[in-house]
Motif scaffolding. Sequence first.
Motif, PDB file in Angstrom:
ATOM      1  N   PHE A  84       0.825  -1.202   0.000  1.00  0.00           N
ATOM      2  CA  PHE A  84       0.000   0.000   0.000  1.00  0.00           C
ATOM      3  C   PHE A  84       0.864   1.259   0.000  1.00  0.00           C
ATOM      4  CE2 PHE A  84      -3.469  -2.592   2.330  1.00  0.00           C
ATOM      5  CZ  PHE A  84      -3.889  -3.153   1.140  1.00  0.00           C
ATOM      6  N   THR A  85       1.944   1.243   0.776  1.00  0.00           N
ATOM      7  CA  THR A  85       2.807   2.431   0.843  1.00  0.00           C
ATOM      8  C   THR A  85       3.477   2.707  -0.496  1.00  0.00           C
ATOM      9  OG1 THR A  85       4.608   1.061   1.706  1.00  0.00           O
ATOM     10  CG2 THR A  85       3.272   2.258   3.322  1.00  0.00           C
ATOM     11  N   ASP A  86       3.836   1.658  -1.237  1.00  0.00           N
ATOM     12  CA  ASP A  86       4.446   1.846  -2.556  1.00  0.00           C
ATOM     13  C   ASP A  86       3.448   2.424  -3.560  1.00  0.00           C
ATOM     14  OD1 ASP A  86       6.783   0.832  -1.532  1.00  0.00           O
ATOM     15  OD2 ASP A  86       6.579  -1.147  -2.478  1.00  0.00           O
ATOM     16  N   LEU A  87       2.170   2.223  -3.282  1.00  0.00           N
ATOM     17  CA  LEU A  87       1.125   2.765  -4.151  1.00  0.00           C
ATOM     18  C   LEU A  87       0.734   4.181  -3.740  1.00  0.00           C
ATOM     19  CD1 LEU A  87      -1.125  -0.423  -4.376  1.00  0.00           C
ATOM     20  CD2 LEU A  87       0.429   0.463  -6.138  1.00  0.00           C
ATOM     21  N   GLY A  88       1.411   4.701  -2.702  1.00  0.00           N
ATOM     22  CA  GLY A  88       1.171   6.074  -2.263  1.00  0.00           C
ATOM     23  C   GLY A  88       0.199   6.202  -1.106  1.00  0.00           C
ATOM     24  N   ALA A  89      -0.168   5.086  -0.482  1.00  0.00           N
ATOM     25  CA  ALA A  89      -1.126   5.135   0.624  1.00  0.00           C
ATOM     26  C   ALA A  89      -0.442   5.531   1.925  1.00  0.00           C
ATOM     27  CB  ALA A  89      -1.794   3.775   0.798  1.00  0.00           C
ATOM     28  N   ASP A  90      -1.100   6.416   2.675  1.00  0.00           N
ATOM     29  CA  ASP A  90      -0.641   6.726   4.031  1.00  0.00           C
ATOM     30  C   ASP A  90      -1.533   5.947   4.996  1.00  0.00           C
ATOM     31  OD1 ASP A  90      -3.066   8.105   4.151  1.00  0.00           O
ATOM     32  OD2 ASP A  90      -2.141  10.080   4.047  1.00  0.00           O
ATOM     33  N   SER A  91      -1.384   6.188   6.276  1.00  0.00           N
ATOM     34  CA  SER A  91      -2.140   5.409   7.266  1.00  0.00           C
ATOM     35  C   SER A  91      -3.650   5.630   7.141  1.00  0.00           C
ATOM     36  CB  SER A  91      -1.663   5.727   8.679  1.00  0.00           C
ATOM     37  OG  SER A  91      -1.811   7.109   8.949  1.00  0.00           O
ATOM     38  N   LEU A  92      -4.063   6.845   6.831  1.00  0.00           N
ATOM     39  CA  LEU A  92      -5.491   7.120   6.657  1.00  0.00           C
ATOM     40  C   LEU A  92      -6.030   6.386   5.429  1.00  0.00           C
ATOM     41  CD1 LEU A  92      -8.039   8.553   7.562  1.00  0.00           C
ATOM     42  CD2 LEU A  92      -7.310  10.560   6.250  1.00  0.00           C
ATOM     43  N   ASP A  93      -5.245   6.377   4.349  1.00  0.00           N
ATOM     44  CA  ASP A  93      -5.646   5.644   3.148  1.00  0.00           C
ATOM     45  C   ASP A  93      -5.809   4.161   3.444  1.00  0.00           C
ATOM     46  OD1 ASP A  93      -5.633   7.865   1.376  1.00  0.00           O
ATOM     47  OD2 ASP A  93      -3.460   7.677   1.119  1.00  0.00           O
ATOM     48  N   THR A  94      -4.898   3.620   4.245  1.00  0.00           N
ATOM     49  CA  THR A  94      -4.965   2.198   4.596  1.00  0.00           C
ATOM     50  C   THR A  94      -6.235   1.903   5.394  1.00  0.00           C
ATOM     51  OG1 THR A  94      -2.551   2.063   4.595  1.00  0.00           O
ATOM     52  CG2 THR A  94      -3.735   0.294   5.699  1.00  0.00           C
ATOM     53  N   VAL A  95      -6.609   2.788   6.310  1.00  0.00           N
ATOM     54  CA  VAL A  95      -7.853   2.623   7.073  1.00  0.00           C
ATOM     55  C   VAL A  95      -9.046   2.632   6.118  1.00  0.00           C
ATOM     56  CG1 VAL A  95      -9.391   3.709   8.764  1.00  0.00           C
ATOM     57  CG2 VAL A  95      -6.934   3.544   9.223  1.00  0.00           C
ATOM     58  N   GLU A  96      -9.028   3.556   5.156  1.00  0.00           N
ATOM     59  CA  GLU A  96     -10.122   3.639   4.192  1.00  0.00           C
ATOM     60  C   GLU A  96     -10.174   2.402   3.300  1.00  0.00           C
ATOM     61  OE1 GLU A  96      -9.533   7.390   2.243  1.00  0.00           O
ATOM     62  OE2 GLU A  96     -10.395   8.515   3.924  1.00  0.00           O
ATOM     63  N   ILE A  97      -9.006   1.853   2.951  1.00  0.00           N
ATOM     64  CA  ILE A  97      -8.967   0.613   2.162  1.00  0.00           C
ATOM     65  C   ILE A  97      -9.605  -0.516   2.957  1.00  0.00           C
ATOM     66  CG2 ILE A  97      -7.437  -1.178   1.227  1.00  0.00           C
ATOM     67  CD1 ILE A  97      -5.495   1.120   0.435  1.00  0.00           C
ATOM     68  N   VAL A  98      -9.245  -0.641   4.229  1.00  0.00           N
ATOM     69  CA  VAL A  98      -9.805  -1.701   5.075  1.00  0.00           C
ATOM     70  C   VAL A  98     -11.315  -1.526   5.188  1.00  0.00           C
ATOM     71  CG1 VAL A  98      -9.852  -2.671   7.405  1.00  0.00           C
ATOM     72  CG2 VAL A  98      -7.661  -2.122   6.331  1.00  0.00           C
ATOM     73  N   MET A  99     -11.780  -0.297   5.351  1.00  0.00           N
ATOM     74  CA  MET A  99     -13.224  -0.043   5.430  1.00  0.00           C
ATOM     75  C   MET A  99     -13.909  -0.445   4.121  1.00  0.00           C
ATOM     76  SD  MET A  99     -13.157   3.558   7.579  1.00  0.00           S
ATOM     77  CE  MET A  99     -14.755   4.043   7.037  1.00  0.00           C
ATOM     78  N   GLY A 100     -13.270  -0.133   3.008  1.00  0.00           N
ATOM     79  CA  GLY A 100     -13.818  -0.526   1.698  1.00  0.00           C
ATOM     80  C   GLY A 100     -13.867  -2.033   1.538  1.00  0.00           C
ATOM     81  N   LEU A 101     -12.844  -2.728   2.040  1.00  0.00           N
ATOM     82  CA  LEU A 101     -12.817  -4.190   1.984  1.00  0.00           C
ATOM     83  C   LEU A 101     -13.913  -4.785   2.859  1.00  0.00           C
ATOM     84  CD1 LEU A 101      -8.944  -4.755   2.146  1.00  0.00           C
ATOM     85  CD2 LEU A 101     -10.420  -4.953   0.133  1.00  0.00           C
ATOM     86  N   GLU A 102     -14.100  -4.200   4.056  1.00  0.00           N
ATOM     87  CA  GLU A 102     -15.154  -4.686   4.961  1.00  0.00           C
ATOM     88  C   GLU A 102     -16.527  -4.570   4.291  1.00  0.00           C
ATOM     89  OE1 GLU A 102     -13.586  -3.903   9.480  1.00  0.00           O
ATOM     90  OE2 GLU A 102     -14.314  -2.152   8.364  1.00  0.00           O
ATOM     91  N   GLU A 103     -16.752  -3.449   3.633  1.00  0.00           N
ATOM     92  CA  GLU A 103     -18.037  -3.220   2.969  1.00  0.00           C
ATOM     93  C   GLU A 103     -18.219  -4.167   1.777  1.00  0.00           C
ATOM     94  OE1 GLU A 103     -20.078   0.366   0.448  1.00  0.00           O
ATOM     95  OE2 GLU A 103     -18.947   0.915   2.247  1.00  0.00           O
ATOM     96  N   ALA A 104     -17.196  -4.318   0.969  1.00  0.00           N
ATOM     97  CA  ALA A 104     -17.284  -5.141  -0.238  1.00  0.00           C
ATOM     98  C   ALA A 104     -17.457  -6.625   0.076  1.00  0.00           C
ATOM     99  CB  ALA A 104     -16.048  -4.929  -1.106  1.00  0.00           C
ATOM    100  N   PHE A 105     -16.756  -7.094   1.112  1.00  0.00           N
ATOM    101  CA  PHE A 105     -16.799  -8.517   1.445  1.00  0.00           C
ATOM    102  C   PHE A 105     -17.787  -8.825   2.577  1.00  0.00           C
ATOM    103  CE2 PHE A 105     -12.754  -8.189  -0.762  1.00  0.00           C
ATOM    104  CZ  PHE A 105     -12.749  -9.342  -1.537  1.00  0.00           C
ATOM    105  N   LYS A 106     -18.442  -7.773   3.102  1.00  0.00           N
ATOM    106  CA  LYS A 106     -19.403  -7.914   4.194  1.00  0.00           C
ATOM    107  C   LYS A 106     -18.790  -8.667   5.385  1.00  0.00           C
ATOM    108  CE  LYS A 106     -23.361  -7.762   1.060  1.00  0.00           C
ATOM    109  NZ  LYS A 106     -22.786  -6.776   0.260  1.00  0.00           N
ATOM    110  N   ILE A 107     -17.631  -8.141   5.805  1.00  0.00           N
ATOM    111  CA  ILE A 107     -16.894  -8.713   6.929  1.00  0.00           C
ATOM    112  C   ILE A 107     -16.552  -7.603   7.910  1.00  0.00           C
ATOM    113  CG2 ILE A 107     -15.870 -10.622   5.619  1.00  0.00           C
ATOM    114  CD1 ILE A 107     -13.266  -8.909   5.490  1.00  0.00           C
ATOM    115  N   SER A 108     -15.997  -7.984   9.045  1.00  0.00           N
ATOM    116  CA  SER A 108     -15.501  -7.025  10.019  1.00  0.00           C
ATOM    117  C   SER A 108     -14.061  -7.404  10.352  1.00  0.00           C
ATOM    118  CB  SER A 108     -16.370  -7.061  11.279  1.00  0.00           C
ATOM    119  OG  SER A 108     -15.868  -6.147  12.214  1.00  0.00           O
TER     120      SER A 108
END
Length: 135
Positions: A84-108
């Motif tokens: 993620f960091t190589d793609l330009g993600a910072d810690s906030l971006d990583t949190v948003e990615i995890v939130m997007g994954l939770e929503e897409a896969f309907k997981i926690s």
Amino acid sequence: MAAFTTTAAGSAVAFARPAKAINVSSVSFAGLMKNNVAFTLQPVTQRFAVLRAAKKETVEKVCDIVKKQLVLPEGTDVTGASKFTDLGADSLDTVEIVMGLEEAFKISVDESSAQSIATVEDAAELIDKIVSNAK
């Protein structure tokens, strides 16, 4: 049996490799010199990693979500090994990615697991694990 010979100050020492492995904690060589030479063998821990590859479909879906969350330009190569960091993600971006994954896969995803995610493959493996445990 292989033999090795070492000479130091005119003295010869011969070694033979035994047919069976032995556990040696130290080896010393005493020669005719003022100084003695000593070698200490220390045990080396073996490091084995169990590689558990995520499902191809999961990795592809995570790649798409990461591209979308980071608003990456068209044609940007995102693979399972992408950090993620190589793609330009910072810690906030990583949190948003995890939130997007939770929503897409309907997981926690719990916080400690979320902090261990650094690559697309890490995320996909975690998702597969959570989904398989939920069944």
